[in-house]
Design an enzyme around this catalytic site. Structure first.
Site, PDB file in Angstrom:
ATOM      1  N   ARG A  25      53.798  34.790  10.278  1.00 51.93           N
ATOM      2  CA  ARG A  25      52.478  35.264  10.690  1.00 51.93           C
ATOM      3  C   ARG A  25      52.592  36.454  11.633  1.00 51.93           C
ATOM      4  O   ARG A  25      53.448  36.475  12.511  1.00 51.93           O
ATOM      5  CB  ARG A  25      51.763  34.119  11.413  1.00 51.93           C
ATOM      6  CG  ARG A  25      50.379  34.487  11.870  1.00 51.93           C
ATOM      7  CD  ARG A  25      49.697  33.318  12.512  1.00 51.93           C
ATOM      8  NE  ARG A  25      49.070  32.444  11.540  1.00 51.93           N
ATOM      9  CZ  ARG A  25      48.384  31.341  11.878  1.00 51.93           C
ATOM     10  NH1 ARG A  25      48.273  30.995  13.149  1.00 51.93           N
ATOM     11  NH2 ARG A  25      47.813  30.597  10.963  1.00 51.93           N
ATOM     12  N   GLU A  46      52.951  30.239   1.759  1.00 52.24           N
ATOM     13  CA  GLU A  46      51.770  29.525   1.252  1.00 52.24           C
ATOM     14  C   GLU A  46      52.155  28.556   0.137  1.00 52.24           C
ATOM     15  O   GLU A  46      51.668  27.438   0.097  1.00 52.24           O
ATOM     16  CB  GLU A  46      50.718  30.517   0.734  1.00 52.24           C
ATOM     17  CG  GLU A  46      50.048  31.335   1.820  1.00 52.24           C
ATOM     18  CD  GLU A  46      49.380  30.471   2.883  1.00 52.24           C
ATOM     19  OE1 GLU A  46      48.994  29.334   2.593  1.00 52.24           O
ATOM     20  OE2 GLU A  46      49.271  30.937   4.030  1.00 52.24           O
ATOM     21  N   THR A  52      52.474  19.641   2.148  1.00 54.55           N
ATOM     22  CA  THR A  52      53.488  19.125   3.073  1.00 54.55           C
ATOM     23  C   THR A  52      53.223  19.698   4.461  1.00 54.55           C
ATOM     24  O   THR A  52      52.322  20.507   4.643  1.00 54.55           O
ATOM     25  CB  THR A  52      54.914  19.471   2.583  1.00 54.55           C
ATOM     26  OG1 THR A  52      55.846  18.805   3.426  1.00 54.55           O
ATOM     27  CG2 THR A  52      55.194  20.955   2.613  1.00 54.55           C
ATOM     28  N   GLY A  90      59.376  18.821  -3.336  1.00 55.10           N
ATOM     29  CA  GLY A  90      58.478  18.152  -4.273  1.00 55.10           C
ATOM     30  C   GLY A  90      57.700  19.138  -5.144  1.00 55.10           C
ATOM     31  O   GLY A  90      57.817  20.362  -4.986  1.00 55.10           O
ATOM     32  N   TYR A  91      56.905  18.601  -6.051  1.00 55.73           N
ATOM     33  CA  TYR A  91      56.057  19.431  -6.919  1.00 55.73           C
ATOM     34  C   TYR A  91      56.859  20.565  -7.564  1.00 55.73           C
ATOM     35  O   TYR A  91      56.671  21.732  -7.267  1.00 55.73           O
ATOM     36  CB  TYR A  91      54.875  20.002  -6.129  1.00 55.73           C
ATOM     37  CG  TYR A  91      54.042  18.949  -5.481  1.00 55.73           C
ATOM     38  CD1 TYR A  91      52.977  18.376  -6.163  1.00 55.73           C
ATOM     39  CD2 TYR A  91      54.331  18.511  -4.203  1.00 55.73           C
ATOM     40  CE1 TYR A  91      52.231  17.379  -5.585  1.00 55.73           C
ATOM     41  CE2 TYR A  91      53.580  17.504  -3.612  1.00 55.73           C
ATOM     42  CZ  TYR A  91      52.537  16.956  -4.308  1.00 55.73           C
ATOM     43  OH  TYR A  91      51.797  15.970  -3.739  1.00 55.73           O
ATOM     44  N   TYR A 129      43.091  29.407  -3.599  1.00 54.77           N
ATOM     45  CA  TYR A 129      43.381  29.367  -2.168  1.00 54.77           C
ATOM     46  C   TYR A 129      44.472  30.386  -1.792  1.00 54.77           C
ATOM     47  O   TYR A 129      44.319  31.174  -0.866  1.00 54.77           O
ATOM     48  CB  TYR A 129      43.788  27.938  -1.742  1.00 54.77           C
ATOM     49  CG  TYR A 129      44.536  27.946  -0.456  1.00 54.77           C
ATOM     50  CD1 TYR A 129      43.843  28.167   0.742  1.00 54.77           C
ATOM     51  CD2 TYR A 129      45.924  27.829  -0.407  1.00 54.77           C
ATOM     52  CE1 TYR A 129      44.523  28.256   1.943  1.00 54.77           C
ATOM     53  CE2 TYR A 129      46.608  27.914   0.776  1.00 54.77           C
ATOM     54  CZ  TYR A 129      45.912  28.123   1.947  1.00 54.77           C
ATOM     55  OH  TYR A 129      46.585  28.229   3.129  1.00 54.77           O
ATOM     56  N   CYS A 206      37.114  17.422  20.146  1.00 54.11           N
ATOM     57  CA  CYS A 206      35.921  18.276  20.141  1.00 54.11           C
ATOM     58  C   CYS A 206      35.698  18.978  21.483  1.00 54.11           C
ATOM     59  O   CYS A 206      35.115  20.062  21.535  1.00 54.11           O
ATOM     60  CB  CYS A 206      34.703  17.441  19.777  1.00 54.11           C
ATOM     61  SG  CYS A 206      34.909  16.605  18.195  1.00 54.11           S
ATOM     62  N   CYS A 209      36.970  22.365  21.278  1.00 55.54           N
ATOM     63  CA  CYS A 209      36.660  23.096  20.047  1.00 55.54           C
ATOM     64  C   CYS A 209      35.677  24.246  20.293  1.00 55.54           C
ATOM     65  O   CYS A 209      34.625  24.049  20.887  1.00 55.54           O
ATOM     66  CB  CYS A 209      36.059  22.131  19.031  1.00 55.54           C
ATOM     67  SG  CYS A 209      35.580  22.957  17.497  1.00 55.54           S
ATOM     68  N   THR A 300      51.972  12.368  -6.969  1.00 60.59           N
ATOM     69  CA  THR A 300      50.540  12.608  -6.746  1.00 60.59           C
ATOM     70  C   THR A 300      49.667  11.575  -7.445  1.00 60.59           C
ATOM     71  O   THR A 300      48.707  11.088  -6.876  1.00 60.59           O
ATOM     72  CB  THR A 300      50.120  13.991  -7.291  1.00 60.59           C
ATOM     73  OG1 THR A 300      51.239  14.828  -7.274  1.00 60.59           O
ATOM     74  CG2 THR A 300      48.984  14.579  -6.521  1.00 60.59           C
TER      75      THR A 300
HETATM   76  S1  SF4 Z   1      34.490  21.209  14.184  1.00 59.34           S
HETATM   77 FE1  SF4 Z   1      34.987  20.983  16.351  1.00 59.34          FE
HETATM   78  S2  SF4 Z   1      33.303  19.853  17.201  1.00 59.34           S
HETATM   79 FE2  SF4 Z   1      33.180  19.601  14.987  1.00 59.34          FE
HETATM   80  S3  SF4 Z   1      34.302  17.728  14.578  1.00 59.34           S
HETATM   81 FE3  SF4 Z   1      35.742  19.395  14.394  1.00 59.34          FE
HETATM   82  S4  SF4 Z   1      36.689  19.527  16.416  1.00 59.34           S
HETATM   83 FE4  SF4 Z   1      34.818  18.349  16.651  1.00 59.34          FE
END
Ligand code: SF4
Length: 342
Positions: A25, A46, A52, A90-91, A129, A206, A209, A300
């Site tokens: 990265r 990727e 995994t 794997g895979y 993806y 959270c 977050c 899988t």
């Molecule tokens: S997005 Fe943030 S606030 Fe919402 S569940 Fe996930 S960690 Fe919690």
């Protein structure tokens, strides 16, 4: 709209401060100094890190880049070597496609790894993806990157009520409403990091977050109720016999047919996998087998249970004998361990 811009700004700020540093990265400060990501290295990372953990995939990535520094080196490599270096990840269809894709890039793209989503989607083994991720990171294309981590975050933030996998298309479209042209690669990586670190499956933190104030699941105190999932059908079980024939320090192996599971890989001889077989016609010797154990391996779509048999010979019979079994796929390493454990 205002809402979305604030969500993006908060997430990018969080990424600038706390996003993960990974060997492939380019972090925002390095990017600002002009360092550009290597699409070949990003692609390898990727493909290897799907299904995994990064901790498991990273040594493989390092080993591959050291052995094949460019896509041409990988394309020119013997396929057997590539498959044996992949063993344990794997895979295996992925390893075959990896080698095939390198060949296509060498032959049809002048050995320059493409970075636009549309072209990437046409390459072997590259799905939506991976194409979206490479294009965003390497070409600043504002693609919609959605992996399992992103699905979890988005479904929680919007309290998305449709169960997966059926609701996947709509969830993807919902994730797409947050996509903008600003820093697409960093935004996608930030979202994946948020899911991989803070918004974890069982105990999201959270409090830390950046999206807590926007998150519907959090407001309702129901974070882990999302993503909703269809009830799982129980995993089918397949059974078979595996034969470890030993001669001194060596073990007899054979190349599995190209088509089918673990195609093209080396493994010890086994019966077909299905119902318990009623004869030992797949055994490389007709006598002296001793039942020494059982192993279980989860693929899988099914669980495989093999009864392991061992026999010894003083002189090798015709066939391919190996001393080092570390490059066999995990299921066969388990079989050999079960047979030879003291
Ligand atoms: S997005 Fe943030 S606030 Fe919402 S569940 Fe996930 S960690 Fe919690």
């Amino acid at each position: 709209m205002h809402h979305i811009l604030e969500m993006r700004a908060r997430l990018l700020r969080w990424y600038d401060d706390q996003g993960r540093t990974l060997p492939w990265r380019v972090r925002p400060d390095d990017r600002a100094r002009g360092v550009v990501p290597n699409p070949y290295a990003v692609w390898l990372s990727e493909v290897m890190s799907q299904q995994t953990t990064l901790a498991h995939a990273t040594p493989y990535w390092e080993k591959f880049l050291a052995a094949f520094p460019t896509v041409t080196d990988l394309a020119d490599a013997d396929r057997e070597l590539v498959l044996s270096m992949w063993a344990g990840l794997g895979y295996y269809a992925r390893a075959r496609n990896l080698h095939k894709c390198a060949g296509v890039v060498r032959d049809e793209f002048n050995a320059v790894f493409p970075t636009d989503e549309k072209t990437l989607l046409g390459l072997p083994g590259i799905g939506p993806y991976t194409a979206a991720t490479i294009a965003a990171i390497c070409a600043d294309e504002s693609t919609n990157i959605v992996d399992g981590n992103v699905e979890r975050v988005i479904s929680r933030v919007f309290a998305f009520s449709e169960p997966l996998p059926k609701g996947r298309k709509d969830l993807r479209a919902l994730a797409g409403t947050l996509v903008r042209d600003e820093r697409p690669g960093d935004y996608g990586q930030a979202l994946m990091d948020l899911g991989a670190t803070i918004c974890s499956p069982k105990s999201p933190t959270c409090l830390l977050c950046p999206w807590a104030k926007f998150c519907a699941a959090h407001k309702a105190g129901e974070e882990t109720a999302y993503p909703k999932k269809d009830k799982k059908k129980s995993t089918p079980v397949r059974r078979g016999y595996a034969y470890v024939l030993r001669c001194g320090d060596k073990v007899l192996v054979e190349k599995r047919p190209d088509k089918g599971l673990l195609g093209g890989m080396l493994g010890v001889p086994t019966s077909a996998w299905g119902q318990t077989p009623d004869d030992h016609s797949a055994a490389p010797l007709k006598r002296n087998w001793q039942r020494v154990g059982d192993i279980k391996h989860i693929f899988t779509h099914f669980e495989l249970r093999l009864e392991v048999f061992l026999a010894e010979v003083d002189e090798p019979i015709n066939g391919h004998w190996v001393e080092d079994t570390s490059s066999l796929p995990t299921v066969f390493r388990k079989v050999v361990e079960a047979a030879l454990r003291p």
